[in-house]
Scaffold this motif. Structure first.
Motif, short mmCIF file in Angstrom:
data_model
loop_
_atom_site.label_atom_id
_atom_site.label_comp_id
_atom_site.label_asym_id
_atom_site.label_seq_id
_atom_site.Cartn_x
_atom_site.Cartn_y
_atom_site.Cartn_z
N ARG A 350 -14.39 -12.57 13.43
CA ARG A 350 -13.34 -12.13 12.28
C ARG A 350 -13.07 -12.90 11.49
O ARG A 350 -11.86 -12.90 10.80
CB ARG A 350 -12.93 -10.94 12.19
N GLU A 373 -16.56 -3.52 12.85
CA GLU A 373 -15.55 -2.41 12.82
C GLU A 373 -15.91 -1.45 13.42
O GLU A 373 -15.05 -0.61 13.96
CB GLU A 373 -15.65 -2.01 11.28
N TYR A 402 -6.51 -5.44 15.52
CA TYR A 402 -7.23 -4.91 14.13
C TYR A 402 -6.99 -3.63 14.47
O TYR A 402 -7.49 -2.76 14.62
CB TYR A 402 -8.45 -5.32 14.91
N ASP A 404 -8.27 -1.37 12.16
CA ASP A 404 -9.04 -0.86 11.21
C ASP A 404 -10.44 -0.91 12.34
O ASP A 404 -11.36 -0.10 12.16
CB ASP A 404 -9.68 -1.65 10.02
N ILE A 405 -10.69 -1.57 13.03
CA ILE A 405 -11.55 -1.60 14.20
C ILE A 405 -11.77 0.08 14.67
O ILE A 405 -10.47 -0.16 15.40
CB ILE A 405 -11.48 -2.11 15.45
#
Length: 658
Positions: A350, A373, A402, A404-405
């Motif tokens: 990413r 994700e 992260y 959002d993962i």
């Protein structure tokens, strides 16, 4: 490969009955209809619920030579001579010698120019008057190399020789007597390694051929990292085109990789290491997968899995090792380096091209980030001594870096709440067909609060599975209708295992069987095709009424294909009796367009029927026009069958030839 509609001659009796019983009216008495049932569908928009876009996807594990000798198109097995281990001399299997010990001497040493895979092969030609065709070595690939007339094969190898020498590289029959392609290569005398590229165009077809490297004069040459790839890999990305086409036909919404137990290793020293599987293929050390017991050069590595996800249009689900194998564990107090390693892997996927690991990805040809994700923290490790402690270290570090993962726990939360934070939890089930059919309502009572379920491995196994039987696919289809109905709590699901090389069936059954030149789908593969439109569709409430309802499983969705809309009613008849079924649909906005309505049926003469290389279409779906399609219609379900009725709705733009 394309969408498959089996011709009626493939299993004539079933097509005949289908044409009669799903046409205008059931006129046939060939089915002894002993059961009656009604299925009501309320298609009112206000009662419909959207299925997650990610519901049905795929799980790929390096098992059964699914990758090495499978979807990864490399034709040379043990291309770097590393499989025998770092100590030399070592076993070079499956390489073999052409000639005898009076004409050629072959041994591994540690003279490679690659620091991460130091083993190379030294070949000394001893003969002045060598036999016709020369002496040297050959590689049979993975149970034979498939060479096809007119196709081009790209050979890359690294060589070194103190004196100028001539080598001949050839593609031959398995006994070496027929030459399909050949080229002479001049190796200049030097103390440095050189990389040679050679295209070979086949003048003939042989399904079990081999690669030969030979010489005719005295001399010494070192060889390393010998690769042979077909020129027509999928999108030029190194994947075997016909196998990827079968995956594309399932329209997977996610790809879970690379395992499975392959991620864990029997011992940590043999676990999959993403860092060792990226960069130039020649420099990858490879490793021995000690759970499934074979060597892989890791040409199919972390980067390639991310690329495959992109090629399939599927969301990547990265399953990583959390410091636990089958036989050893890292204590939580020492897990920090493993956590950093995984953060680096996410930066590789990413990160920007300016980042340390993002720049490595960009150098490999993909400057744009990969949209990772979802990650799974381990595989089947719940309950092990250090799992919870290790899990929380990974979870907290990833959440901070992260946010959002989505993180997946190995612990099953379907019946009792988890004692740790998670976005999803793994649910694995392997059982016999009756047991799996009975599990179709498993998630009915699961709490709707908390993390979602990821049914990341499901399949029928055991005696009634065969090598992929009809009855197995029916039980799996019934189980999936239950996941559709519970898709407010079930977020994702995937069958396992996906692939098996016919020469290494460590796990049985599997969705797709192949050898070096053939492939076919089991009934479980074809069953999944009838669910490929479910992800992102609208699901509707149904009611089944029958004394025979214990043998039935059903669901109803509305799905869209470009500008067309369909109501699909799927129903599994798991029992031995034919069923006269009345389908009553209410709440449709508009009406049914008979021209575009079809019925697709998966069935066969015996519940243990399966496909094979000689009869790959014995058990495949049959599609016919549904002439009596209406909001209320009478149909007959054949015994032991899975049927999908697609009712075209009025807004559909359908061609008359359907």
């Amino acid at each position: 490969m394309g969408s498959k509609e089996a011709p009626c001659h493939a299993h004539a009796i079933f097509c005949f009955l289908l044409l009669l019983c799903v046409g205008t009216k059931c006129l046939a008495s060939e089915f002894e209809v002993t059961q009656e049932a009604s299925l009501s569908v309320d298609a009112s928009p206000n009662l419909a619920r959207k299925i997650p876009d990610t519901l049905f996807g795929m799980f790929f594990e390096e098992i059964n030579h699914a990758g090495a000798g499978g979807i990864w198109a490399e034709l040379v097995s043990n291309r770097g001579f590393e499989a025998g281990g770092p100590h030399t001399p070592s076993n070079i299997d499956p390489w073999s010698i052409i000639g005898d010990d009076s004409s050629v001497f072959v041994a591994t040493d540690r003279m490679s120019c690659f620091s991460r895979n130091t083993v190379a092969l030294r070949m000394e030609v001893l003969c002045d008057n060598c036999p016709d065709g020369g002496v040297g070595i050959y590689n049979p690939g993975f149970w034979g190399i498939n060479i096809e007339d007119g196709k081009t094969y790209n050979l890359v190898m690294h060589v070194k020789s103190p004196e100028t020498t001539e080598l001949t590289v050839s593609l031959t029959s398995s006994d070496g007597l027929q030459i399909l392609a050949s080229a002479a290569i001049r190796v200049s005398g030097t103390s440095n390694w050189i990389k040679l590229d050679q295209s070979l165009v086949a003048k003939g077809t042989d399904r079990t051929s081999r690669l030969q490297i030979t010489a005719n004069k005295k001399g010494v040459v070192w060889l390393d990292q010998v690769s042979l790839m077909p020129s027509d890999t999928y999108k030029g990305h190194g994947f075997r085109t016909e196998l990827i086409s079968m995956l594309m036909d399932l329209k997977p919404r996610f790809l879970r990789f690379p395992g499975g137990c392959f991620v864990e290793g029997s011992w940590l020293r043999n676990a999959f290491r993403w860092r060792d599987s990226i960069g130039p293929w020649e420099e990858r050390p490879g490793h021995y997968g000690d759970v499934w017991n074979y060597w892989t050069d890791d040409g199919l590595g972390y980067y390639e899995f991310l690329q495959l996800s992109e090629d399939l249009g599927a969301a990547p689900v990265w399953v990583f090792n959390n410091g636990i194998s089958h036989h050893d564990e890292v204590d939580t107090t020492a897990i920090a380096p493993f956590v950093k390693d995984i953060l680096d892997s996410l930066e590789f996927a990413r990160g920007s091209v300016e980042s340390t690991w993002g720049s490595v990805r960009a150098a490999m040809g993909h400057p744009e980030p990969f949209p990772v994700e979802h990650v799974a923290i381990g595989n089947e490790d719940c309950g092990k001594k250090n799992y919870l402690g290790n899990y929380l270290k990974f979870y907290n570090a990833i959440r901070e870096a992260y946010p959002d993962i989505q993180m997946i726990s190995n612990c099953d939360g379907s019946s009792t709440p988890l004692d740790h934070p998670a976005d999803l939890y793994d649910f694995h089930v392997y059982t016999d067909s009756k047991a799996l059919f009975s599990m179709r309502n498993t998630f009915d009572k699961t709490s709707r609060s908390g993390p979602k379920a990821f049914v990341s491995e499901y399949a029928v196994t055991g005696k009634d599975a065969g090598r992929g039987s009809l009855i197995a696919s029916l039980a799996e289809a019934a189980f999936l209708t239950g996941l559709e109905k519970n898709s407010d709590i079930v977020q994702m699901a995937s069958y396992a295992p996906l692939f098996v090389n016919d020469n290494d069936q460590t796990w049985n059954p599997d969705a797709i069987l192949f050898n070096c030149w053939q492939q076919y789908g089991t009934p479980s593969y074809w069953m999944q095709k009838l669910f490929r439109e479910s992800s992102g569709a609208m699901i509707h409430p149904i009611t089944v009424s029958s004394n025979y309802s214990g043998s039935l499983a059903a669901s109803a969705i509305t799905w869209h294909d470009n500008d067309n809309s369909f109501l699909r009613v799927k129903i599994v008849n798991f029992g031995p009796d034919a069923v006269s079924l009345t389908i009553l649909t209410t709440g449709i906005e508009g009406s049914v367009n008979t021209l575009g309505c079809t019925a697709t049926v998966l069935t066969s003469g015996s519940v243990m029927d399966e496909n094979s290389f000689t009869n790959p279409n014995k058990v495949v779906p049959v599609t016919v026009q549904l002439g009596n399609a209406a909001e209320e219609m009478q149909v007959t379900l054949s015994p032991h069958s899975f049927t999908a009725f697609d009712l075209a709705l009025t807004q559909s733009k359908l061609v008359a030839e359907m």
